[in-house]
Scaffold this motif. Sequence first.
Motif, PDB file in Angstrom:
ATOM      1  N   CYS A 196       4.182  19.828  -9.922  1.00 13.79           N
ATOM      2  CA  CYS A 196       4.982  18.628  -9.636  1.00 13.79           C
ATOM      3  C   CYS A 196       4.510  17.945  -8.363  1.00 13.79           C
ATOM      4  O   CYS A 196       4.480  16.701  -8.272  1.00 13.79           O
ATOM      5  N   GLN A 197       4.129  18.727  -7.394  1.00 15.71           N
ATOM      6  CA  GLN A 197       3.647  18.178  -6.122  1.00 15.71           C
ATOM      7  C   GLN A 197       2.388  17.351  -6.324  1.00 15.71           C
ATOM      8  O   GLN A 197       2.266  16.236  -5.788  1.00 15.71           O
ATOM      9  N   ASP A 198       1.439  17.860  -7.096  1.00 21.96           N
ATOM     10  CA  ASP A 198       0.189  17.133  -7.320  1.00 21.96           C
ATOM     11  C   ASP A 198       0.435  15.816  -8.050  1.00 21.96           C
ATOM     12  O   ASP A 198      -0.177  14.783  -7.730  1.00 21.96           O
ATOM     13  N   ARG A 199       1.327  15.841  -9.023  1.00 16.87           N
ATOM     14  CA  ARG A 199       1.628  14.615  -9.764  1.00 16.87           C
ATOM     15  C   ARG A 199       2.239  13.552  -8.840  1.00 16.87           C
ATOM     16  O   ARG A 199       1.878  12.371  -8.897  1.00 16.87           O
ATOM     17  N   VAL A 200       3.151  13.977  -7.971  1.00 19.73           N
ATOM     18  CA  VAL A 200       3.836  13.030  -7.101  1.00 19.73           C
ATOM     19  C   VAL A 200       2.883  12.476  -6.050  1.00 19.73           C
ATOM     20  O   VAL A 200       2.914  11.271  -5.737  1.00 19.73           O
ATOM     21  N   LEU A 201       2.018  13.307  -5.490  1.00 19.23           N
ATOM     22  CA  LEU A 201       1.085  12.832  -4.467  1.00 19.23           C
ATOM     23  C   LEU A 201       0.107  11.805  -5.038  1.00 19.23           C
ATOM     24  O   LEU A 201      -0.260  10.836  -4.357  1.00 19.23           O
ATOM     25  N   LYS A 202      -0.313  12.021  -6.275  1.00 21.73           N
ATOM     26  CA  LYS A 202      -1.210  11.041  -6.898  1.00 21.73           C
ATOM     27  C   LYS A 202      -0.507   9.692  -7.073  1.00 21.73           C
ATOM     28  O   LYS A 202      -1.088   8.631  -6.804  1.00 21.73           O
ATOM     29  N   LYS A 203       0.746   9.736  -7.500  1.00 22.61           N
ATOM     30  CA  LYS A 203       1.503   8.507  -7.665  1.00 22.61           C
ATOM     31  C   LYS A 203       1.791   7.858  -6.309  1.00 22.61           C
ATOM     32  O   LYS A 203       1.790   6.625  -6.183  1.00 22.61           O
ATOM     33  N   TYR A 204       2.022   8.694  -5.303  1.00 24.72           N
ATOM     34  CA  TYR A 204       2.283   8.140  -3.970  1.00 24.72           C
ATOM     35  C   TYR A 204       1.060   7.402  -3.432  1.00 24.72           C
ATOM     36  O   TYR A 204       1.190   6.327  -2.830  1.00 24.72           O
ATOM     37  N   ASP A 205      -0.120   7.956  -3.650  1.00 26.19           N
ATOM     38  CA  ASP A 205      -1.338   7.303  -3.157  1.00 26.19           C
ATOM     39  C   ASP A 205      -1.507   5.916  -3.773  1.00 26.19           C
ATOM     40  O   ASP A 205      -1.900   4.960  -3.090  1.00 26.19           O
ATOM     41  N   TYR A 206      -1.205   5.803  -5.056  1.00 28.34           N
ATOM     42  CA  TYR A 206      -1.350   4.503  -5.713  1.00 28.34           C
ATOM     43  C   TYR A 206      -0.301   3.516  -5.200  1.00 28.34           C
ATOM     44  O   TYR A 206      -0.627   2.375  -4.834  1.00 28.34           O
ATOM     45  N   ASP A 207       0.965   3.939  -5.162  1.00 29.12           N
ATOM     46  CA  ASP A 207       2.026   3.045  -4.698  1.00 29.12           C
ATOM     47  C   ASP A 207       1.853   2.683  -3.230  1.00 29.12           C
ATOM     48  O   ASP A 207       2.122   1.551  -2.816  1.00 29.12           O
ATOM     49  N   SER A 208       1.400   3.639  -2.433  1.00 31.11           N
ATOM     50  CA  SER A 208       1.168   3.370  -1.012  1.00 31.11           C
ATOM     51  C   SER A 208       0.109   2.294  -0.835  1.00 31.11           C
ATOM     52  O   SER A 208       0.241   1.389   0.003  1.00 31.11           O
ATOM     53  N   SER A 209      -0.953   2.370  -1.629  1.00 31.09           N
ATOM     54  CA  SER A 209      -2.002   1.360  -1.548  1.00 31.09           C
ATOM     55  C   SER A 209      -1.466  -0.014  -1.944  1.00 31.09           C
ATOM     56  O   SER A 209      -1.737  -1.017  -1.281  1.00 31.09           O
ATOM     57  N   THR A 210      -0.684  -0.066  -3.020  1.00 32.76           N
ATOM     58  CA  THR A 210      -0.133  -1.339  -3.480  1.00 32.76           C
ATOM     59  C   THR A 210       0.812  -1.950  -2.452  1.00 32.76           C
ATOM     60  O   THR A 210       0.752  -3.149  -2.156  1.00 32.76           O
ATOM     61  N   VAL A 211       1.668  -1.128  -1.880  1.00 36.05           N
ATOM     62  CA  VAL A 211       2.646  -1.615  -0.901  1.00 36.05           C
ATOM     63  C   VAL A 211       1.946  -2.097   0.362  1.00 36.05           C
ATOM     64  O   VAL A 211       2.303  -3.141   0.932  1.00 36.05           O
ATOM     65  N   ARG A 212       0.935  -1.372   0.800  1.00 36.12           N
ATOM     66  CA  ARG A 212       0.248  -1.767   2.028  1.00 36.12           C
ATOM     67  C   ARG A 212      -0.517  -3.077   1.856  1.00 36.12           C
ATOM     68  O   ARG A 212      -0.515  -3.939   2.738  1.00 36.12           O
ATOM     69  N   LYS A 213      -1.181  -3.246   0.722  1.00 35.73           N
ATOM     70  CA  LYS A 213      -1.911  -4.503   0.494  1.00 35.73           C
ATOM     71  C   LYS A 213      -0.955  -5.687   0.454  1.00 35.73           C
ATOM     72  O   LYS A 213      -1.260  -6.761   0.994  1.00 35.73           O
ATOM     73  N   LYS A 214       0.184  -5.492  -0.170  1.00 38.34           N
ATOM     74  CA  LYS A 214       1.180  -6.565  -0.178  1.00 38.34           C
ATOM     75  C   LYS A 214       1.694  -6.853   1.226  1.00 38.34           C
ATOM     76  O   LYS A 214       1.884  -8.010   1.621  1.00 38.34           O
ATOM     77  N   PHE A 215       1.897  -5.797   2.002  1.00 38.10           N
ATOM     78  CA  PHE A 215       2.357  -5.964   3.388  1.00 38.10           C
ATOM     79  C   PHE A 215       1.331  -6.719   4.223  1.00 38.10           C
ATOM     80  O   PHE A 215       1.681  -7.600   5.014  1.00 38.10           O
ATOM     81  N   PHE A 216       0.050  -6.391   4.047  1.00 37.46           N
ATOM     82  CA  PHE A 216      -1.002  -7.072   4.811  1.00 37.46           C
ATOM     83  C   PHE A 216      -1.054  -8.560   4.462  1.00 37.46           C
ATOM     84  O   PHE A 216      -1.202  -9.411   5.345  1.00 37.46           O
ATOM     85  N   ARG A 217      -0.927  -8.888   3.186  1.00 36.38           N
ATOM     86  CA  ARG A 217      -0.961 -10.297   2.783  1.00 36.38           C
ATOM     87  C   ARG A 217       0.228 -11.062   3.363  1.00 36.38           C
ATOM     88  O   ARG A 217       0.069 -12.179   3.882  1.00 36.38           O
ATOM     89  N   GLU A 218       1.399 -10.458   3.277  1.00 41.80           N
ATOM     90  CA  GLU A 218       2.582 -11.138   3.809  1.00 41.80           C
ATOM     91  C   GLU A 218       2.496 -11.302   5.322  1.00 41.80           C
ATOM     92  O   GLU A 218       2.882 -12.339   5.871  1.00 41.80           O
ATOM     93  N   ALA A 219       1.995 -10.274   6.012  1.00 38.82           N
ATOM     94  CA  ALA A 219       1.882 -10.357   7.471  1.00 38.82           C
ATOM     95  C   ALA A 219       0.893 -11.446   7.880  1.00 38.82           C
ATOM     96  O   ALA A 219       1.137 -12.206   8.830  1.00 38.82           O
ATOM     97  N   LEU A 220      -0.231 -11.527   7.185  1.00 43.52           N
ATOM     98  CA  LEU A 220      -1.206 -12.577   7.494  1.00 43.52           C
ATOM     99  C   LEU A 220      -0.616 -13.964   7.267  1.00 43.52           C
ATOM    100  O   LEU A 220      -0.843 -14.890   8.065  1.00 43.52           O
ATOM    101  N   LEU A 221       0.156 -14.110   6.200  1.00 43.24           N
ATOM    102  CA  LEU A 221       0.781 -15.406   5.949  1.00 43.24           C
ATOM    103  C   LEU A 221       1.804 -15.756   7.023  1.00 43.24           C
ATOM    104  O   LEU A 221       1.901 -16.911   7.458  1.00 43.24           O
TER     105      LEU A 221
END
Length: 898
Positions: free
Chosen positions: A474-499
């Motif tokens: 269960c831990q491995d499954r969640v960490l893989k999903k966290y890495d993807y969501d973390s990347s998506t959230v951070r890219k959105k945050f960077f775009r909004e901050a730049l704007l």
Amino acid sequence: MPSLPVSLCFSCLSPSLVKTRARQVMGEFGHVYKEQYAVALFNSVRFEIEGGGGPQSQLLHRKNPLEDHSIFSGGLFQYLEGNKKWRNRFVFVADTYDVSFYENKVAHERGLHPKGTINCAGYKALTSMEEYLDLVSTSLPGVKAKVGSGPFVKGATQFPLILWHPYARHHYFCVLTEKEQTKWHAVLQDCVRHSNNGLSEECRVQTPAFTDAVRLHRQAQGHYGTWDMMCGGPPQILANLVMETLYPELRNLIGPRLKGKIKQRQRNWMLISEAVYKQVLSQTQAQYEALVQACEVETPRLDAALRTDMDQIITSKEHVSGKIRALVLPRAEQLLRRSVQPYVSSILEALMEPTSRGFSEVRDVFFRELVEVSKNTLNGGGKDKLGEHMEKISMLAFHPVKMQSCYEKVEQLSLEGLQQRFDVSSPSVFVQRAQILMREQMDNAVYTFEQLLHQSLEEKDQRGENLCKTIQCCQDRVLKKYDYDSSTVRKKFFREALLQIIIPYMLKQLAPSCHPDLPPFQELIFEDFSRFILVENMFEEVVLQSVTKDIMMAVKEAAVQKRHNLYRDSMILTNSDPDLHLLGESPSVDWAAQFGGGDEESDESPEGCGRSKWRRRQVVSMIKLDGMGPLPYESCLEVPGVDFIPEEGEMEEGPNSPDNVQEIRYLINPVVEMVVPASEEDLAVLTNGTEPGMLTLEGEEEEVTLITTVVEEVHRKSLQWKSAPQEVSKQLIERGPDQKAEGELQEKGEAAFEGKVEGIKDALQEMAIMIHEERQDQVEAAIEGEDEAIENAIQEIEMAVQEEDEDRITECAVDSDAELAPPLADSSPRHHDDSGFQSLTNEALDEGEAQPMKDVLKTEDSLTDPGEVEVIVEQGNAALHDNSETGEDSETEILYDI
């Protein structure tokens, strides 16, 4: 200019300037809000019809994570502004992150109203008095404390906690240890962080309309860029908006009239600012509610018009937007190439480094907690131990102490060198936004792990190594999903901050040349659609489109760099785990109830009603000091106030604290009780002729204000405890023929009693001399010296009396032929009615402790001087004579009170 009192200054401003400015700002804002409300409603309905959105989240989202939980509670020393004293309060942080403080823990558990509640929106949590004084000094220009001068709030300990607000009241707390300070500071910072994020993202219409209205209103006043006071709910933000205009006027008008020392002027200004802010907040609260209600009344009509004419409205908007784009886009691209593009990569790098470290730390903290669970399970903990650990992990995202290491990574974010160019007041707006996103991702990861693990445990019974393997899977499954969501959230945050950084700068540069040419475009819009299509909004959309391409390209290039741990945009996971999202509708797992982890709490409160707030499970554990037990009477601990100013109206009774008049009197005039057997005739020798007046001891005269006689009766069954030698000899004569033994016994008893009286007198004289010599010292030192001398004298007298009694009893036992029964241990004196204050003329005097002594020479009650000597002789009542007939024994006690 003449000096005016604080109350007079505020009363002069209250009806005129404050109300006028608040009404003016709210009127302007209300007009803009109504326009933006219709535009936000149009965008919401269009999104609903056309659909769209970004990548799908892989982790589950918990709807109400803090249900039946509180954040933290404990004791803090709070500074009371009214009487300048520190007081121990029980502080409770609920799931709303409001800080409530009570008189004590019992008051909270009984459901009483708190003494006060703090909404931390807009505050800063400080741990240094120097940092606080720097912020206070900036509130009044030209008023700054000298270097090395002490603060006007003296801390009770060296570990302060201060909540500072630019307009509202400041709150001062302190704790005993650095460990407590660290934990409480993390809790208060989390309260500030959560309270600042007061605008709900679930409101698809009200929140966008409000934020756009605030931004456009500030731009009309010439304020572009980010705003630090966009904190709290709409009424608080609007109060800050009013104060942004009113505060400088108020400071220039009242500041020069404030006289006195620097500390007093600062304190007076803070009081004025707090009073004005309260009044402004009450007005913005009422007016905003009325504004929202008026817009909601029109919502059904506007919604119906939008759904009917949506296609025509979209076509009309695109037509006008094309006209505006042709005018604005060339100027915007020129400004973009010259003043923005060279700095995009620098801004993005400054944002990405600390943010990526923070999200990486979130992953590490989550991983370490799961590894700890696996270790404990492998060591034989079983499901019971697993339930206990999962109960703690369930609230990991809302544990400010455990999340502090993640938050600190992002706090290193710095835009130094870029703030002035792009009109960024401070990076705090971006720091808090990143921290909120980090907490959301941690909670999503924890909730997803809980659901996966619970599903696996329900399918089959697992123990030992099999259970550890399940946890690992269960831990491995969640960490893989966290890495993807973390990347998506951070890219959105960077775009909004730049704007947020670039768009205000470009609007400010383009406004002088473009705004004069915009009004003619409003004529191209049909009147029926004019509420949903605004030229000002389309102008900003054109500027946004001009810079969006460069921002997207910059973020895409950054994703290629492995050090930021970002997924490329081409990697899109869709429905990778379809069964998982079915679990998202399940309620949160109650690990304590299902697996026996943690302490189960009763659902019944002491009053018989359902589970109350004080029984909610707490996210952060209570503070336990190493080597220290619980503080005695912790809810009412007192710390000396500033300059030892007493606190009025809050006296409480508690152990080891002279909080009532009786205890204070005993501290001023210590009372010593000495008990010896005696008869009424012998008592008369001591009290005869001794009246209140002057007593000569060793050549020194001391004033005796009162002599009181009190008798305690202690019934015995044996003759050996008679109260006088004459009574002892009389009983021995009746029981035996030995007259010689009786005479010797009587002589010895009388001599022993006279020796005791003489010894008592000598001890009294020595104590009086000592008290007289100590009167020249301070009161505290004198009282301590008296207490020690009195205790020594009491011990010597009691030992002498005890030894002589034992000698007399032994002789009586030898000379008597009768067997004497031992005294009863449970014998007790007879009850006497309490007649209040005791005097020399009382025939039936009360037993027990001596009452507080008062000066009988004066017409009214008053406390005696610390140097006065009070001698109290307590004697029994007429019942003493009846005891000889009934065969019961009694003991007469002589009490000398100094």
